[in-house]
Design an enzyme around this catalytic site. Structure first.
Site, mmCIF file in Angstrom:
data_model
loop_
_atom_site.group_PDB
_atom_site.id
_atom_site.type_symbol
_atom_site.label_atom_id
_atom_site.label_comp_id
_atom_site.label_asym_id
_atom_site.label_seq_id
_atom_site.Cartn_x
_atom_site.Cartn_y
_atom_site.Cartn_z
ATOM 1 N N TYR A 96 2.376 -2.986 -6.119
ATOM 2 C CA TYR A 96 1.666 -3.668 -4.693
ATOM 3 C C TYR A 96 1.365 -5.366 -5.223
ATOM 4 O O TYR A 96 -0.221 -4.404 -6.098
ATOM 5 C CB TYR A 96 1.478 -2.650 -4.036
ATOM 6 C CG TYR A 96 2.547 -1.941 -3.309
ATOM 7 C CD1 TYR A 96 4.060 -1.464 -3.584
ATOM 8 C CD2 TYR A 96 1.888 -0.421 -3.136
ATOM 9 C CE1 TYR A 96 5.008 -1.328 -2.969
ATOM 10 C CE2 TYR A 96 2.785 0.586 -3.084
ATOM 11 C CZ TYR A 96 3.811 -0.222 -3.195
ATOM 12 O OH TYR A 96 5.335 1.229 -2.010
ATOM 13 N N LEU A 139 6.186 4.873 11.135
ATOM 14 C CA LEU A 139 5.958 4.398 11.930
ATOM 15 C C LEU A 139 7.406 2.078 12.063
ATOM 16 O O LEU A 139 7.518 1.354 13.096
ATOM 17 C CB LEU A 139 4.908 3.512 12.027
ATOM 18 C CG LEU A 139 3.730 4.290 11.830
ATOM 19 C CD1 LEU A 139 2.351 3.963 12.436
ATOM 20 C CD2 LEU A 139 3.681 5.626 13.685
ATOM 21 N N PHE A 179 6.756 -1.853 14.282
ATOM 22 C CA PHE A 179 7.353 -1.856 15.271
ATOM 23 C C PHE A 179 7.587 -0.691 16.231
ATOM 24 O O PHE A 179 7.449 -0.531 17.236
ATOM 25 C CB PHE A 179 8.974 -2.030 14.617
ATOM 26 C CG PHE A 179 9.938 -2.771 15.899
ATOM 27 C CD1 PHE A 179 9.694 -4.162 16.390
ATOM 28 C CD2 PHE A 179 10.761 -2.186 16.539
ATOM 29 C CE1 PHE A 179 10.773 -4.636 17.211
ATOM 30 C CE2 PHE A 179 11.445 -2.773 17.899
ATOM 31 C CZ PHE A 179 11.794 -4.448 17.105
ATOM 32 N N HIS A 222 10.223 4.314 -8.501
ATOM 33 C CA HIS A 222 10.606 3.606 -7.202
ATOM 34 C C HIS A 222 11.482 3.205 -6.683
ATOM 35 O O HIS A 222 11.788 3.369 -5.303
ATOM 36 C CB HIS A 222 9.204 2.799 -7.507
ATOM 37 C CG HIS A 222 8.320 2.034 -6.114
ATOM 38 N ND1 HIS A 222 7.838 0.937 -6.567
ATOM 39 C CD2 HIS A 222 8.981 1.986 -4.873
ATOM 40 C CE1 HIS A 222 7.887 0.779 -5.250
ATOM 41 N NE2 HIS A 222 7.908 1.474 -4.446
#
Length: 337
Positions: free
Chosen positions: A61, A211, A215, A130
Site C-alpha cells: 500500500y 462495502l 458502491f 497477501h
C-alpha cells in the site's frame, strides 16, 4: 444511527481479542485519490476511541508508505492495537503497473524485516500472505512464516484469497488465525468453500471491501464520477453497463436502511457481521475509510440487527451482480475454485 463503541471478540479460536469491526488503512496512502493526511491520522485515533483495535495495512500500500504512515500511531498505542500487515505482492518503483506474487521463503524473510523497519515495531501481531501462488508449496511458505513466529517477529499467521482446500493445507503446516478475503453483499465467492473451512478449523474471517469499495453505500453509481487516481475506474463492476445494472440492485438495501433510520453502508456492514451467526465463525470486517464521519457511521453498524425477512430480501443480490471484482482475477481464490 449514531456512533457507538464496538464490542470485542476473539479472532478465531485462539487469536487475539479485537473489536468486531476493524479498520482498513489502504486508502490512506493510495488507490482512492488524494488523501487529507491529518484527517486520516485523526481517523486512526478516533477508531481506537470507538473500540476498533484491528488495524490493517500491507507492504504494497503506497509502496510501503502506508506502513510508515500508521507506524507512529501503532507505536503510541502498542498495548491496544492489533497490527495486521501482509507480504507477497511485489511491486517496482520504476514501473507502477508491475505486480508479481512471491511466496518463497527468502522473500518472506526479507519482507517481514522491511515491514518491521517501516512500522518501527519489534513484532507484527497478524502477518498475512497477501496472495498465494501455487508455484510454492504451503509447506515451504507457511513453514517460513512459522519460523517468524518462533523468532518472535510475528504473533499470528493469516492468509488472503485462498480456497477452502488451500486453507486446510496451510493450517496443517501451522495454525492459521485469520483468513482475509473479499466478502460483501456484492461478493460471495468465499461461500463456495473458504467460509465453511474457516468455520471447521476455527479460523477467524476478516472480510475486506465489505462495502463493495464504496458502491454499496450509494456514494457513487459509476466509477466515472470518481475522477482520476481512483482504481475503481478499472474494476469491471463499477463501469459502463455493469455499473448501471449493479446500482439498480441496491433498492432493497436502501429500503431496509430507511426502515431502520440507518444508512445503506450500515445495512451492508450489518449483513456481513451477521454472517458470523449464519455460518458459525468469527467475522471481523475491515471497512476502509479516511474520514472520522464515515468511521463513526461504520462502527454504528455493529449494533444494527437485520431480521430474517430482511436477510432474505438481501440474499439474491450477489448472484445478480455483473462484472468481475478485478480486471484480472487470476490471483484470487475464485480463479482456483
Amino acid at each position: 444511527m449514531s456512533s457507538s463503541t464496538v464490542p470485542s471478540t476473539t479472532l478465531g479460536t485462539d487469536g487475539p481479542v479485537v473489536g468486531i469491526q476493524g479498520l482498513g488503512c489502504m486508502g490512506m496512502s493510495e488507490f482512492y485519490g488524494e488523501t487529507d493526511t491529518a484527517e486520516a491520522l485523526a481517523t486512526l485515533d478516533r477508531a481506537l476511541e470507538l473500540g476498533v483495535t484491528l488495524f490493517d495495512t500491507a507492504d504494497i500500500y503506497g509502496n510501503g508508505e502506508n506502513e510508515k504512515l500508521i507506524g507512529p500511531f501503532v507505536r503510541a498505542n502498542r498495548d491496544r492495537v492489533v497490527l495486521a500487515t501482509k507480504f507477497a505482492i511485489e511491486r517496482r518503483l520504476d514501473d507502477p503497473t508491475y505486480r508479481s506474487v512471491r511466496n518463497d521463503p527468502a522473500y518472506i524473510r526479507q519482507a517481514v524485516d522491511a515491514s518491521l523497519s517501516r512500522l518501527g515495531v519489534d513484532v507484527i501481531d497478524l502477518y498475512y500472505m497477501h496472495r498465494h501462488t501455487p508455484e510454492v508449496p504451503f509447506a515451504e511458505s507457511v513453514g517460513a512464516m512459522a519460523e517468524l513466529v518462533q523468532a518472535g517477529k510475528v504473533r499470528y499467521l493469516g492468509l488472503s484469497e485462498v480456497t477452502g482446500a488451500e486453507l486446510r493445507e496451510a493450517h496443517a503446516v501451522h495454525p492459521i488465525t485469520a483468513l482475509q478475503s473479499e466478502w460483501s453483499l456484492f461478493s460471495r465467492d468465499v461461500e463456495r468453500s473458504a467460509v465453511s473451512a474457516a468455520a471447521e478449523l476455527g479460523v477467524g474471517f476478516v472480510p475486506y471491501s465489505p462495502l463493495g469499495r464504496g458502491f454499496l453505500t450509494g456514494a457513487f453509481a459509476n466509477a466515472a464520477e470518481l475522477g482520476g487516481g481512483d482504481f475503481r475506474n478499472y474494476q469491471p463492476r463499477f463501469t459502463g453497463d455493469n455499473a448501471a445494472h449493479n446500482a439498480a440492485l441496491l433498492t432493497p438495501v436502501h429500503k431496509i436502511a430507511a426502515a431502520h433510520g440507518a444508512t445503506p453502508a450500515q445495512v451492508a456492514l450489518a449483513w456481513v457481521q451477521q454472517q458470523a451467526e449464519v455460518h458459525g465463525l468469527t467475522v471481523v470486517p475491515i471497512p476502509g475509510t479516511r474520514k472520522r464521519s464515515r468511521l463513526e457511521e461504520n462502527t454504528a453498524a455493529a449494533s444494527l440487527r437485520l431480521s430474517a425477512e430482511e436477510l432474505a430480501a438481501l440474499e439474491p443480490i450477489a448472484a445478480q451482480v455483473t462484472g468481475d471484482r478485478y480486471p484480472d482475477m487470476s490471483s484470487t481464490s475464485a480463479a482456483r475454485e
